[in-house]
Design a protein around this motif. Structure first.
Motif, PDB file in Angstrom:
ATOM      1  N   LYS A 144       5.771   5.862  10.420  1.00 35.30           N
ATOM      2  CA  LYS A 144       5.214   5.909   9.006  1.00 35.30           C
ATOM      3  C   LYS A 144       5.747   4.582   8.229  1.00 35.30           C
ATOM      4  O   LYS A 144       7.076   4.240   8.397  1.00 35.30           O
ATOM      5  N   GLN A 177       4.747   1.107   5.052  1.00 36.59           N
ATOM      6  CA  GLN A 177       4.240   0.712   3.893  1.00 36.59           C
ATOM      7  C   GLN A 177       3.803  -0.874   4.487  1.00 36.59           C
ATOM      8  O   GLN A 177       4.564  -1.400   4.960  1.00 36.59           O
ATOM      9  N   LYS A 224       1.793   5.001   5.103  1.00 33.59           N
ATOM     10  CA  LYS A 224       0.307   5.450   6.274  1.00 33.59           C
ATOM     11  C   LYS A 224       1.122   5.740   7.374  1.00 33.59           C
ATOM     12  O   LYS A 224       2.413   5.206   7.559  1.00 33.59           O
ATOM     13  N   ASN A 225       0.419   6.221   8.271  1.00 34.15           N
ATOM     14  CA  ASN A 225       0.922   6.347   9.735  1.00 34.15           C
ATOM     15  C   ASN A 225       0.122   5.315  10.548  1.00 34.15           C
ATOM     16  O   ASN A 225      -0.930   5.163  10.393  1.00 34.15           O
ATOM     17  N   ASP A 270       1.007  -1.244  -0.020  1.00 36.35           N
ATOM     18  CA  ASP A 270       0.052  -0.009  -0.159  1.00 36.35           C
ATOM     19  C   ASP A 270       0.934   1.277   0.113  1.00 36.35           C
ATOM     20  O   ASP A 270       1.955   1.231   0.272  1.00 36.35           O
TER      21      ASP A 270
END
Length: 259
Positions: free
Chosen positions: A253, A255, A96-97, A93
């Motif tokens: 952070k 993936q 994102k956090n 993906d």
């Protein structure tokens, strides 16, 4: 309580080892060696056992009496092989956090103790293979005196911390102003599918209460607190829910592999 002093060295090179975690676990008495490997530690009895733990070294365990007989503690280095982690655009993906990004000032949480080696961290849930790129910590308050902090990232299963995923010390200087601390971790190729505990550890600083030295952004919640802390080097971690239900503004952070 009495005090004993010593020096920690690398067995192979004879060089001092900085920022070693040192503690008498049954007493919750602990400290961290300084940049030159020197330390002071409080104890009750000469039979008390002292544990020495450092990233890249085998754990050592000796009595106070042994330390008094020879004040130099030599630790054996170990070698860790870093696994290569490849991120394929189609397999993962977008970044994102994970954790809690707290944008408003809100509440504050501090270390609350002057013992070196005290830690505070946030539990981050991970449900699938995840590549970790960076760590982030939101500071609410900081005094002007310099503080050194160590970033730790522990595996976390069954309410207990496991191994530190970081292969070397990641040491940062606390900022002079409140705001976001960003720590790039990409060079370590970190990947896990387990929950982790992301912490900051106080390893050097002024002798003031932790809540005066530095505090971190937090917010009240109605569910279980994600905040974990320990009061001294090598002491057991405890969940903050015994004090107050809060979330701390620590996050990663990442993936994650696509479902």
């Amino acid at each position: 309580m009495q005090e004993v002093r010593g020096l920690v060295e690398d067995l192979s090179t004879g060089e001092p080892i900085p920022f070693v975690n040192i503690g008498i676990i049954k007493l919750s008495s602990g400290t961290v060696s300084d940049e030159s490997g020197n330390f002071r530690l409080n104890y009750k009895d000469e039979s008390d056992r002292i544990t020495f733990s450092a990233i890249g070294y085998e754990v050592r365990d000796i009595t106070v009496r042994e330390l008094k007989d020879e004040a130099v503690v030599r630790m054996s280095p170990v070698v860790y092989d870093l696994e290569e982690v490849g991120v394929e655009a189609r397999g993962y993906d977008d970044p994102k956090n994970l954790g809690h990004v707290l944008r408003s000032r809100g509440q504050s949480i501090g270390f609350g103790t002057t013992m070196l080696g005290t830690e505070i961290g946030g539990l981050i849930r991970i449900d699938r293979e995840t590549v970790i790129n960076s760590a982030h910590f939101t500071v609410n308050h900081i005094n002007k005196a310099p503080l050194l902090l160590r970033v730790n990232l522990y595996e976390f299963t069954e309410e207990k911390t496991g191994r530190n995923l970081l292969p070397e010390n990641v040491i940062i200087e606390a900022p002079s102003e409140p705001g976001l601390i960003n720590v790039d971790l990409t060079k370590y190729n970190l990947s896990t599918d387990q929950d982790v505990l992301l912490t900051l550890e106080w390893i050097k600083g002024v002798k003031v209460e932790g809540t005066q030295g530095i505090t971190f952004r937090a917010r009240n919640v109605r569910r279980r607190s994600n905040v974990w802390f320990r009061s001294a080097s090598l002491a057991p971690f405890m969940n903050f829910e015994n004090i107050v239900e809060m979330q701390i503004g620590f996050y990663l952070k990442v993936q994650q592999i696509r479902r």
